[in-house]
Design a protein around this motif. Sequence first.
Motif, PDB file in Angstrom:
ATOM      1  N   ALA A  84     106.702 -20.028  49.495  1.00  0.00           N
ATOM      2  CA  ALA A  84     105.583 -19.442  51.012  1.00  0.00           C
ATOM      3  C   ALA A  84     105.538 -18.181  51.484  1.00  0.00           C
ATOM      4  CB  ALA A  84     105.445 -20.738  52.171  1.00  0.00           C
ATOM      5  N   THR A  85     107.071 -18.201  50.981  1.00  0.00           N
ATOM      6  CA  THR A  85     107.743 -15.935  51.698  1.00  0.00           C
ATOM      7  C   THR A  85     106.892 -15.108  50.960  1.00  0.00           C
ATOM      8  OG1 THR A  85     109.521 -16.369  51.141  1.00  0.00           O
ATOM      9  CG2 THR A  85     109.918 -18.012  52.654  1.00  0.00           C
ATOM     10  N   LYS A  86     106.795 -15.613  50.192  1.00  0.00           N
ATOM     11  CA  LYS A  86     105.589 -14.032  49.196  1.00  0.00           C
ATOM     12  C   LYS A  86     104.601 -13.990  49.310  1.00  0.00           C
ATOM     13  CE  LYS A  86     109.721 -14.103  46.343  1.00  0.00           C
ATOM     14  NZ  LYS A  86     110.225 -14.684  44.783  1.00  0.00           N
ATOM     15  N   GLY A  87     103.844 -14.582  50.393  1.00  0.00           N
ATOM     16  CA  GLY A  87     102.163 -14.084  50.499  1.00  0.00           C
ATOM     17  C   GLY A  87     101.306 -15.471  50.036  1.00  0.00           C
ATOM     18  N   SER A  88     100.111 -14.598  49.692  1.00  0.00           N
ATOM     19  CA  SER A  88      99.375 -15.344  48.671  1.00  0.00           C
ATOM     20  C   SER A  88      99.407 -15.087  47.434  1.00  0.00           C
ATOM     21  CB  SER A  88      97.753 -14.917  49.840  1.00  0.00           C
ATOM     22  OG  SER A  88      97.441 -15.041  50.575  1.00  0.00           O
ATOM     23  N   ILE A  89      98.648 -16.379  46.398  1.00  0.00           N
ATOM     24  CA  ILE A  89      98.765 -15.748  45.432  1.00  0.00           C
ATOM     25  C   ILE A  89      97.389 -14.687  44.204  1.00  0.00           C
ATOM     26  CG2 ILE A  89      98.329 -16.435  42.494  1.00  0.00           C
ATOM     27  CD1 ILE A  89     100.464 -17.735  43.703  1.00  0.00           C
ATOM     28  N   GLN A  90      98.404 -13.498  44.100  1.00  0.00           N
ATOM     29  CA  GLN A  90      97.116 -12.667  43.650  1.00  0.00           C
ATOM     30  C   GLN A  90      96.527 -12.990  42.388  1.00  0.00           C
ATOM     31  OE1 GLN A  90      99.049  -9.133  42.654  1.00  0.00           O
ATOM     32  NE2 GLN A  90      97.537  -7.702  43.514  1.00  0.00           N
ATOM     33  N   GLU A  91      96.777 -13.045  41.267  1.00  0.00           N
ATOM     34  CA  GLU A  91      96.639 -13.212  39.708  1.00  0.00           C
ATOM     35  C   GLU A  91      97.438 -14.568  39.014  1.00  0.00           C
ATOM     36  OE1 GLU A  91      94.974 -11.104  35.572  1.00  0.00           O
ATOM     37  OE2 GLU A  91      96.205 -10.119  37.665  1.00  0.00           O
ATOM     38  N   ILE A  92      96.344 -15.104  38.497  1.00  0.00           N
ATOM     39  CA  ILE A  92      97.372 -16.553  37.631  1.00  0.00           C
ATOM     40  C   ILE A  92      97.380 -15.654  35.918  1.00  0.00           C
ATOM     41  CG2 ILE A  92      97.585 -18.439  36.814  1.00  0.00           C
ATOM     42  CD1 ILE A  92      96.230 -19.578  39.677  1.00  0.00           C
ATOM     43  N   PHE A  93      98.567 -15.517  35.030  1.00  0.00           N
ATOM     44  CA  PHE A  93      98.307 -15.378  33.537  1.00  0.00           C
ATOM     45  C   PHE A  93      98.291 -15.896  32.706  1.00  0.00           C
ATOM     46  CE2 PHE A  93     100.663 -12.271  36.664  1.00  0.00           C
ATOM     47  CZ  PHE A  93      99.914 -11.204  36.409  1.00  0.00           C
ATOM     48  N   VAL A  94      98.036 -17.384  33.148  1.00  0.00           N
ATOM     49  CA  VAL A  94      98.487 -18.183  31.728  1.00  0.00           C
ATOM     50  C   VAL A  94      96.775 -19.771  32.397  1.00  0.00           C
ATOM     51  CG1 VAL A  94     100.747 -18.145  31.446  1.00  0.00           C
ATOM     52  CG2 VAL A  94      99.666 -19.197  32.988  1.00  0.00           C
ATOM     53  N   LYS A  95      96.807 -20.255  31.159  1.00  0.00           N
ATOM     54  CA  LYS A  95      96.438 -21.622  31.077  1.00  0.00           C
ATOM     55  C   LYS A  95      96.982 -22.438  30.489  1.00  0.00           C
ATOM     56  CE  LYS A  95      91.733 -18.783  30.128  1.00  0.00           C
ATOM     57  NZ  LYS A  95      91.224 -17.960  29.367  1.00  0.00           N
ATOM     58  N   GLU A  96      96.351 -24.029  30.852  1.00  0.00           N
ATOM     59  CA  GLU A  96      96.320 -25.263  30.574  1.00  0.00           C
ATOM     60  C   GLU A  96      96.331 -25.593  29.235  1.00  0.00           C
ATOM     61  OE1 GLU A  96      98.326 -29.265  31.021  1.00  0.00           O
ATOM     62  OE2 GLU A  96      97.380 -27.615  32.677  1.00  0.00           O
ATOM     63  N   GLY A  97      97.661 -25.610  28.628  1.00  0.00           N
ATOM     64  CA  GLY A  97      97.920 -25.638  27.382  1.00  0.00           C
ATOM     65  C   GLY A  97      98.838 -24.494  26.334  1.00  0.00           C
ATOM     66  N   GLU A  98      98.193 -23.624  27.001  1.00  0.00           N
ATOM     67  CA  GLU A  98      99.103 -22.045  26.628  1.00  0.00           C
ATOM     68  C   GLU A  98      99.893 -22.207  25.999  1.00  0.00           C
ATOM     69  OE1 GLU A  98      98.839 -17.500  27.212  1.00  0.00           O
ATOM     70  OE2 GLU A  98      97.599 -19.008  29.121  1.00  0.00           O
ATOM     71  N   THR A  99     100.340 -21.749  24.651  1.00  0.00           N
ATOM     72  CA  THR A  99     102.134 -22.048  24.750  1.00  0.00           C
ATOM     73  C   THR A  99     102.927 -20.106  25.260  1.00  0.00           C
ATOM     74  OG1 THR A  99     101.775 -22.787  22.814  1.00  0.00           O
ATOM     75  CG2 THR A  99     103.720 -21.891  22.928  1.00  0.00           C
ATOM     76  N   VAL A 100     103.786 -19.799  25.747  1.00  0.00           N
ATOM     77  CA  VAL A 100     104.246 -18.779  25.778  1.00  0.00           C
ATOM     78  C   VAL A 100     105.789 -18.913  25.666  1.00  0.00           C
ATOM     79  CG1 VAL A 100     102.673 -18.917  28.873  1.00  0.00           C
ATOM     80  CG2 VAL A 100     105.116 -20.328  28.458  1.00  0.00           C
ATOM     81  N   THR A 101     106.170 -17.730  25.766  1.00  0.00           N
ATOM     82  CA  THR A 101     107.632 -17.521  25.111  1.00  0.00           C
ATOM     83  C   THR A 101     108.593 -16.873  26.892  1.00  0.00           C
ATOM     84  OG1 THR A 101     106.620 -14.893  25.185  1.00  0.00           O
ATOM     85  CG2 THR A 101     106.616 -15.720  23.624  1.00  0.00           C
ATOM     86  N   LYS A 102     109.279 -16.888  26.089  1.00  0.00           N
ATOM     87  CA  LYS A 102     111.132 -16.636  27.793  1.00  0.00           C
ATOM     88  C   LYS A 102     110.079 -15.403  28.486  1.00  0.00           C
ATOM     89  CE  LYS A 102     115.796 -16.986  28.850  1.00  0.00           C
ATOM     90  NZ  LYS A 102     117.008 -16.668  28.528  1.00  0.00           N
ATOM     91  N   GLY A 103     110.176 -14.930  29.099  1.00  0.00           N
ATOM     92  CA  GLY A 103     110.274 -13.513  30.209  1.00  0.00           C
ATOM     93  C   GLY A 103     108.413 -13.541  30.017  1.00  0.00           C
ATOM     94  N   GLN A 104     107.461 -13.931  29.553  1.00  0.00           N
ATOM     95  CA  GLN A 104     106.561 -13.922  29.828  1.00  0.00           C
ATOM     96  C   GLN A 104     105.641 -14.640  31.475  1.00  0.00           C
ATOM     97  OE1 GLN A 104     103.635 -16.077  26.676  1.00  0.00           O
ATOM     98  NE2 GLN A 104     101.630 -15.418  28.248  1.00  0.00           N
ATOM     99  N   LYS A 105     104.470 -12.997  31.753  1.00  0.00           N
ATOM    100  CA  LYS A 105     104.410 -13.700  33.249  1.00  0.00           C
ATOM    101  C   LYS A 105     103.620 -14.828  33.331  1.00  0.00           C
ATOM    102  CE  LYS A 105     104.035  -8.354  34.003  1.00  0.00           C
ATOM    103  NZ  LYS A 105     103.156  -7.162  34.353  1.00  0.00           N
TER     104      LYS A 105
END
Length: 438
Positions: A84-105
């Motif tokens: 909460a201290t960092k404010g509001s959400i600006q953008e979500i970069f991923v979707k449900e079921g998506e495979t991500v790598t370490k370090g990915q936004k």
Amino acid sequence: METAKRIREENEQVHTSRKKKWILLGILVILFISVILSIAVIEVKKSKSKPLVLINPTEKNFTKTKTLSGRVVQSHAETIYLNATKGSIQEIFVKEGETVTKGQKLFSYEGSTVAAELGQAEVNKKLAETSDTQMKEQITSLEQDIREAESTNTTETTNTTETTNTTETTNTTDTTNTTDTTNTTDAVDNANIATKAITILSLKAELNKANAELRAAELKVEKYTLQAEKLKAELETLTVISNTAGVISNLNQNVGQGFRAKDNQQLAIMQIASNDPFQVEGKLTEAEKAKIASGQSSIVTSKVQANMKWKGKISEVSDYPTYKTTANKDKDTQQETIPYYSFKASLDSQKGLYPGFYTTVEVVVQSKQLLAVPETSIMGLGKSTYVYVQKKGKIQKQKVETGQKRGKWVAILKGLKEEDKLEENPSWIVRLGTSLFD
């Protein structure tokens, strides 16, 4: 009269029927005895013709297993919470079921204020660096001027002294003229020296001031550099990245652009299920926990993949129980709480398995090396089991106590030694006392 006759006829029929049954039973008994005798004769002939094959008991590994129930799970799942201290959400970069790598936004917070402050800090840093460069150039110029001024003053003083000495040597006869000339020259030289000294002092004063301004400019460069680095780090924390490689799951559909968590609210935005090999987890009773420990080998099976097996081992057994209260229909009777201990089993392979599959886990709780003989060597049933062994060159009957069975091998708990020799596949009819040297 007719009644008596009818009764007599019925009695004769009954007697005839019984007589037939007894005759049939006798025939069956005779046939059975004939078959047994035939088999016995055949076996006797076989036993005479078939050579005896003697073997030694051999050591085999026998294991005891415990069957457990489990479920396939991801080996690790990371839960991402909103700050909460960092404010509001600006953008979500991923979707449900998506495979991500370490370090990915994964997503970012709005950071316009921090970005503006960072821009101003970088401008201030640039101005301070420009001032620093100008001060260094000015100091270099002043140091050059001071060196030139000091060099000129020394040259003129030397020249004046030489001129005076020459005049005195050449014009020794004209004392009055020489004195006047010397006085005039000295006055001019002294004025020049004084002027040069003032100039040098002025240049050194400017140099000291320039050095002070340079130190101030350098401090400003350092200040704005640190400020910019701090703001950059803060801006970077506004973009949340994945700490592990895996699959996005449980993405909170109520969280989107502009959403802001309330203070002190622990709200999850998503989970990342690790790509590491699956594990099997389950629960143990008190009795099961006493037999199950980390490192024990296991075989995992699943009804969904009936023809497949997965090897593995117990990787974790909890020492801290969770309690389950048993249902009790009698309201007056106190409900009983049963402790359960969680366990996890790792797998050498996960091909064909998926999270959520229910499995059966066969855990090796004991492994021993025991003397064993082929199952064909064992005669008798139940507690009356025996083998035929060689003793003093003759075949003798030896009672044995059997244990576990492993394939064609049967463990021998009592009755045999490793050096004993026994018949591998004895016939039903064995001639006890037969000499092996006949």
